[in-house]
Design a protein around this motif. Sequence first.
Motif, mmCIF file in Angstrom:
data_model
loop_
_atom_site.group_PDB
_atom_site.id
_atom_site.type_symbol
_atom_site.label_atom_id
_atom_site.label_comp_id
_atom_site.label_asym_id
_atom_site.label_seq_id
_atom_site.Cartn_x
_atom_site.Cartn_y
_atom_site.Cartn_z
ATOM 1 N N GLN A 27 14.009 -6.132 0.716
ATOM 2 C CA GLN A 27 13.863 -7.316 -0.101
ATOM 3 C C GLN A 27 12.943 -8.345 0.550
ATOM 4 N N GLU A 28 12.763 -8.257 1.843
ATOM 5 C CA GLU A 28 11.934 -9.201 2.570
ATOM 6 C C GLU A 28 10.491 -8.721 2.676
ATOM 7 N N THR A 29 10.245 -7.403 2.570
ATOM 8 C CA THR A 29 8.915 -6.841 2.707
ATOM 9 C C THR A 29 8.593 -6.003 1.490
ATOM 10 N N GLU A 30 7.710 -6.507 0.627
ATOM 11 C CA GLU A 30 7.373 -5.780 -0.581
ATOM 12 C C GLU A 30 6.274 -4.760 -0.293
ATOM 13 N N PRO A 31 6.467 -3.495 -0.674
ATOM 14 C CA PRO A 31 5.432 -2.497 -0.454
ATOM 15 C C PRO A 31 4.248 -2.731 -1.374
ATOM 16 N N GLU A 32 3.087 -2.340 -0.933
ATOM 17 C CA GLU A 32 1.889 -2.468 -1.743
ATOM 18 C C GLU A 32 1.809 -1.310 -2.724
ATOM 19 N N VAL A 33 1.722 -1.620 -4.006
ATOM 20 C CA VAL A 33 1.646 -0.605 -5.042
ATOM 21 C C VAL A 33 0.328 -0.758 -5.780
ATOM 22 N N THR A 34 -0.437 0.309 -5.886
ATOM 23 C CA THR A 34 -1.732 0.265 -6.561
ATOM 24 C C THR A 34 -1.813 1.346 -7.622
ATOM 25 N N ASP A 35 -2.615 1.095 -8.647
ATOM 26 C CA ASP A 35 -2.809 2.076 -9.711
ATOM 27 C C ASP A 35 -3.537 3.309 -9.195
ATOM 28 N N MET A 36 -3.230 4.426 -9.807
ATOM 29 C CA MET A 36 -3.877 5.681 -9.444
ATOM 30 C C MET A 36 -4.104 6.494 -10.720
#
Length: 285
Positions: A27-36
């Motif tokens: 909850q403290e570290t949001e993962p980076e999500v990118t379109d593919m």
Amino acid sequence: MKGRTIRLLSLSLLLCLLVFSVPASAQETEPEVTDMRIYIDGLLSGRGYACSGTALLPVEDLCRFFDIELNLTRDEAAGKTILSGPGLDAEIPDGKEYLCANQRYLYAPGGAVLIGGELYLPVEAMAKLLNLGYSAAEDMGRIDLDSSQWQLLRGSSTYYSDNFGNEDVFWLARIIHAEAANQPLAGQIGVGNVVFNRVASELYPDTVIDVIFDQKHNIQFEPVLRGTVYAEPDEQSVIAAYLCLEGYNTVDDCMYFVNPALADDSWFRGSLSFYATIGDHDFYR
């Protein structure tokens, strides 16, 4: 045999990402999500996502592409997501890094993910479920799927014993449990990989049981000396054994591991090449 809870996490990315296996600190570290972009046999066919270096594919969209009538339901009491349809019976337990499809186990590091209300799985799991070839661009902006040999994963209640023998399943699960019952799944798979790497090596015996009980240069596995190798394995240790039998590998060609907090690792550090630390174990080539 010579020779692998649900917790909610909001993202300000115009979508909602719900991860079934989320660490306490997530909850403290949001993962980076990118379109593919997803291409099937060279044609642009849909959208996936890349998250922390993992390609995520949409389960429902891909099943529709292959005319699989998929039903997706939740069993909150049991804590699992159920996928069913003609020729498919799969369960994805919350907080685990595997799924069971047609009574076979697939490794899914990071677990299952919901993006915008749609279920996504790591590409390796989807590719094996549908028997697809795949390749990903270096920047993870595109993934290409080859459907020339697609078919649903086939299995049965006796798949592992029929294809690998009861003895290998029996002893592999026991050495994994004895050595790594308290370790993450990747580390448990790694212990099983070490056993299989030794089976494949000319330096060690040719069977799982003989590698485990090998005493040519002293006892190789401490649980043999302590007798804990005979203990009944827990469920995840058995599943880790199944995943090894499926060909999943987390430690490449390593043939050694040690817990440096419990044993002197000076010989390992001085004589071998360090590969990785998984949980409490260091793996060496």
